[in-house]
Scaffold this motif. Structure first.
Motif, short mmCIF file in Angstrom:
data_model
loop_
_atom_site.label_atom_id
_atom_site.label_comp_id
_atom_site.label_asym_id
_atom_site.label_seq_id
_atom_site.Cartn_x
_atom_site.Cartn_y
_atom_site.Cartn_z
N GLY A 23 0.83 -1.20 0.00
CA GLY A 23 0.00 0.00 0.00
C GLY A 23 0.87 1.25 0.00
N ILE A 24 0.29 2.37 0.42
CA ILE A 24 1.04 3.62 0.42
C ILE A 24 2.26 3.52 1.31
CG2 ILE A 24 0.94 6.03 1.17
CD1 ILE A 24 -2.00 6.04 0.23
N ALA A 25 2.11 2.96 2.51
CA ALA A 25 3.24 2.88 3.43
C ALA A 25 4.31 1.93 2.92
CB ALA A 25 2.75 2.44 4.81
N SER A 406 -9.33 9.14 17.59
CA SER A 406 -9.14 10.46 16.99
C SER A 406 -7.70 10.69 16.52
CB SER A 406 -9.53 11.57 17.98
OG SER A 406 -8.59 11.63 19.05
N LEU A 407 -6.79 9.73 16.76
CA LEU A 407 -5.39 9.89 16.37
C LEU A 407 -5.28 10.04 14.86
CD1 LEU A 407 -2.38 9.79 17.32
CD2 LEU A 407 -2.46 7.33 16.83
N ARG A 408 -4.49 11.01 14.41
CA ARG A 408 -4.30 11.22 12.97
C ARG A 408 -2.83 11.27 12.56
NH1 ARG A 408 -8.46 9.59 13.26
NH2 ARG A 408 -10.47 10.30 12.43
N ALA A 409 -1.92 11.61 13.47
CA ALA A 409 -0.50 11.69 13.14
C ALA A 409 0.22 10.50 13.78
CB ALA A 409 0.10 13.00 13.61
N ALA A 410 0.53 9.49 12.97
CA ALA A 410 1.24 8.31 13.45
C ALA A 410 2.03 7.75 12.28
CB ALA A 410 0.26 7.25 13.99
N ASP A 411 3.14 7.05 12.57
CA ASP A 411 3.89 6.54 11.43
C ASP A 411 4.55 5.19 11.64
OD1 ASP A 411 5.97 7.42 13.11
OD2 ASP A 411 6.28 9.26 11.96
N ILE A 412 5.18 4.92 12.78
CA ILE A 412 6.00 3.71 12.89
C ILE A 412 6.07 3.22 14.33
CG2 ILE A 412 8.17 4.94 13.31
CD1 ILE A 412 7.87 2.08 10.80
N GLN A 417 12.94 -8.14 17.71
CA GLN A 417 14.24 -7.97 17.08
C GLN A 417 14.06 -7.81 15.57
OE1 GLN A 417 17.32 -7.94 18.56
NE2 GLN A 417 16.42 -8.11 20.61
N ARG A 418 14.57 -6.71 15.05
CA ARG A 418 14.58 -6.47 13.60
C ARG A 418 13.18 -6.57 12.99
NH1 ARG A 418 20.16 -9.20 11.23
NH2 ARG A 418 21.55 -8.44 12.89
N TYR A 419 12.24 -5.88 13.63
CA TYR A 419 10.84 -5.91 13.19
C TYR A 419 10.25 -4.52 13.38
CZ TYR A 419 5.92 -7.48 13.01
OH TYR A 419 4.59 -7.68 12.69
N ALA A 420 9.65 -4.01 12.33
CA ALA A 420 9.00 -2.69 12.39
C ALA A 420 7.61 -2.78 11.80
CB ALA A 420 9.83 -1.65 11.62
N ARG A 421 6.73 -1.90 12.28
CA ARG A 421 5.38 -1.79 11.71
C ARG A 421 5.19 -0.35 11.23
NH1 ARG A 421 4.68 -2.99 16.98
NH2 ARG A 421 4.05 -5.11 17.61
N THR A 422 4.72 -0.20 10.00
CA THR A 422 4.22 1.11 9.60
C THR A 422 2.78 1.19 10.09
OG1 THR A 422 3.47 0.30 7.45
CG2 THR A 422 5.71 1.21 7.57
N ALA A 427 -2.01 9.30 4.82
CA ALA A 427 -1.03 8.86 3.83
C ALA A 427 0.23 9.72 3.84
CB ALA A 427 -1.67 8.87 2.44
N SER A 428 0.09 11.00 4.18
CA SER A 428 1.26 11.88 4.17
C SER A 428 2.27 11.53 5.27
CB SER A 428 0.82 13.34 4.31
OG SER A 428 -0.15 13.50 5.31
N SER A 429 1.93 10.57 6.15
CA SER A 429 2.87 10.12 7.17
C SER A 429 3.80 9.02 6.67
CB SER A 429 2.12 9.62 8.41
OG SER A 429 1.28 10.62 8.96
N ALA A 430 3.58 8.52 5.45
CA ALA A 430 4.34 7.36 4.97
C ALA A 430 5.83 7.67 4.83
CB ALA A 430 3.77 6.89 3.63
N LEU A 431 6.16 8.84 4.33
CA LEU A 431 7.56 9.19 4.15
C LEU A 431 8.28 9.30 5.48
CD1 LEU A 431 9.32 9.68 1.67
CD2 LEU A 431 8.92 12.12 1.95
N SER A 432 7.60 9.84 6.49
CA SER A 432 8.18 9.92 7.83
C SER A 432 8.47 8.53 8.37
CB SER A 432 7.22 10.67 8.77
OG SER A 432 7.69 10.66 10.10
#
Length: 498
Positions: A23-25, A406-412, A417-422, A427-432
């Motif tokens: 997806g976008i992220a 109501s949360l709107r600004a979130a990214d990661i 170990q060695r695991y991340a979630r977007t 959508a504008s948070s994807a680059l962050s």
């Protein structure tokens, strides 16, 4: 594809990163890592990238959301500026107008402290780095319109092509019943954003990045952490619904879960729990043949979830508009917001929502909700009652990390170990999110910049070099492939004279 030169690729690294979800992220993270020369394997269950919940604008300040904090608004502004720089051909350069109906309990002047703070911040950013002036001149970031201003504009001719801020307000001044609104109206530079041109940019750029392998129609079925802390990924591929599934296995050094509303399913496979919400929402494609002039996006504020919920009018070329109505009969759905449990990180939507996502909408329900959206908009723009259903709904499910709906600004977020979630909500948070992952890889000693690479490492030169013509042609093809009007893929941009 036009003949065009692309920036030289950076040296390839031995580091291998797996990204689940295109997806976008996931696509944005893949672009960022691949542009750095990191070996990326991107897994997407669908047939193409960036085909999820509807997006319609950059939240360059978050002024649509009265309930969120100023800190979230500042974050959204900075993220939107970065996004416009990297994806210039995906943006529709037109403002958003915020109007407060008389029946709403809020006061439009309550937005002014936030607007002033955002305008001051934008001016400071541009002073420090003129390349950040991507939302127009800071002095034009917002403008207020009182009742007398709107009455004056209603007497002016409707321009074919807006050239100054006032031009955008003339169609509203002529069409709205001004007695039904509180003043001032606010015009703010929150631009439109085309999901089809974003998908086109991602697919075209990744095709020019040899360090990324894209696996479409590929579903991850099993995860196992290896002794070296990397991950073994088992996935099934199929070329058509009736084809036999073929199982494959690959190994990566780092795993990124970018599965959107299905992020919890991968958390469960990885045995890493995380509380989250998932909300199913839809927007409606309508056609207003009698539309006169070029419209901005318009937000008619209202209390979410009530019959007076916010109405949102998003313009596209050729008389097409995307509508939101924040009521349970239009954009929102009863039992459409669900939470994870102690037994699973994946919130469970009802079967009717999953059926819409996988198989599409029943025609009668799509038509009914689209007509309700038209009726909701006609409360504020009476002549909109003549609009018709213009295509199938844009829809999907959106994840919200934690338990604050109501949360709107979130990214990661990072776990194990060695695991991340977007975990982007907007959508504008994807680059962050992508930048945070790069920082994490550097912090853990898994990646180092080559020479002077760090100074321009995050600017995505290959992505930015894709031509606007190629983006538009690919976007139109994607809209046709996904059975949407091609007008939704075309640009609607009118930059202001400085």
């Amino acid at each position: 594809m036009n003949d065009q030169s692309f920036p030289a690729h950076p040296p390839q690294h031995s580091l291998r990163v797996g990204i689940i979800g295109g997806g976008i992220a996931g696509s944005t993270v893949a672009l960022q890592l691949a542009e750095l020369g990191i070996q990326v394997e991107l897994f997407e269950a669908g047939t193409s990238l960036v085909n999820g919940p509807p997006i319609c604008h950059l939240h360059a300040g978050g002024n649509l959301y009265r309930e969120i904090s100023d800190e979230q608004c500042v974050t959204l502004l900075k993220q939107s500026i970065d996004t416009v720089k990297v994806f210039p051909h995906t943006v529709n350069i037109r403002p958003t107008v915020i109007a407060v109906p008389q029946h709403d309990s809020s006061d439009p002047t309550a937005l002014l402290p936030r607007l002033n703070k955002l305008q001051t911040l934008y001016q400071q950013l541009v002073n420090d780095d003129p390349s950040l002036c991507v939302l127009g001149q800071p002095k034009h970031y917002y403008k207020l319109y009182e009742r007398d201003d709107m009455a004056r504009l209603a007497q002016q001719a409707t321009p074919d092509a807006p050239q100054q801020l006032d031009d955008w307000m003339i169609p509203l001044a002529k069409q709205l019943d001004l007695d039904r609104f509180k003043f001032p109206f606010v015009l703010v530079q929150e631009f439109g954003w085309s999901v089809f041109r974003l998908a086109a940019t991602a697919q075209l750029a990744l095709s020019h990045l040899p360090s990324c392998t894209v696996h479409t129609q590929s579903k991850v079925t099993h995860l196992q952490q290896a002794d070296d802390l990397g991950w073994s990924i088992e996935y099934q591929t199929h070329s058509m619904p009736e084809a036999d599934h073929v199982t494959h296995t690959t190994h990566v050094d780092y795993l990124i879960n970018a599965c959107g509303f299905q992020t919890g399913t991968i958390d469960d496979l990885a045995q890493l729990s995380r509380p989250r919400l998932v909300e199913f929402k839809a927007a409606y494609v309508t056609h207003w043949a009698a539309c006169q002039g070029v419209w901005p996006e318009v937000i008619f504020h209202g209390e979410r979830g009530t019959p007076d919920g916010m109405a949102q009018l998003t313009p596209y070329p050729e008389g097409y508009f995307q509508l939101h109505g924040m009521t349970e009969d239009i954009t929102l759905f009863k039992k459409g917001l669900v939470a994870s449990t102690n037994n699973s990180a994946q919130p469970q939507l009802q079967g009717s929502f999953i059926q819409k996502i996988k198989q599409g909408w029943p025609n009668d329900e799509a038509t009914l909700r689209s007509q309700r959206a038209i009726n909701h908009m006609a409360r504020f723009v009476p002549h909109y009652a003549s609009a018709t259903v213009g295509g199938k709904p844009l829809f999907g499910a959106q994840q919200i990390p934690g338990d604050d709906a109501s949360l709107r600004a979130a990214d990661i977020s990072f776990a194990g170990q060695r695991y991340a979630r977007t975990e982007i909500v907007k959508a504008s948070s994807a680059l962050s999110a992508a930048h945070s992952i790069v920082d994490k890889l550097v912090e853990e000693g898994l990646f180092q910049y080559h020479g002077t690479q760090q100074s321009d490492a995050l600017s995505l030169p290959v992505t930015r070099s894709i031509s606007s013509q190629d983006v538009e042609e690919k976007a139109i093809a994607l809209a046709e492939e996904r059975h949407y009007p091609v007008a939704l893929a075309k640009p609607l941009s009118y930059p202001l004279a400085s």
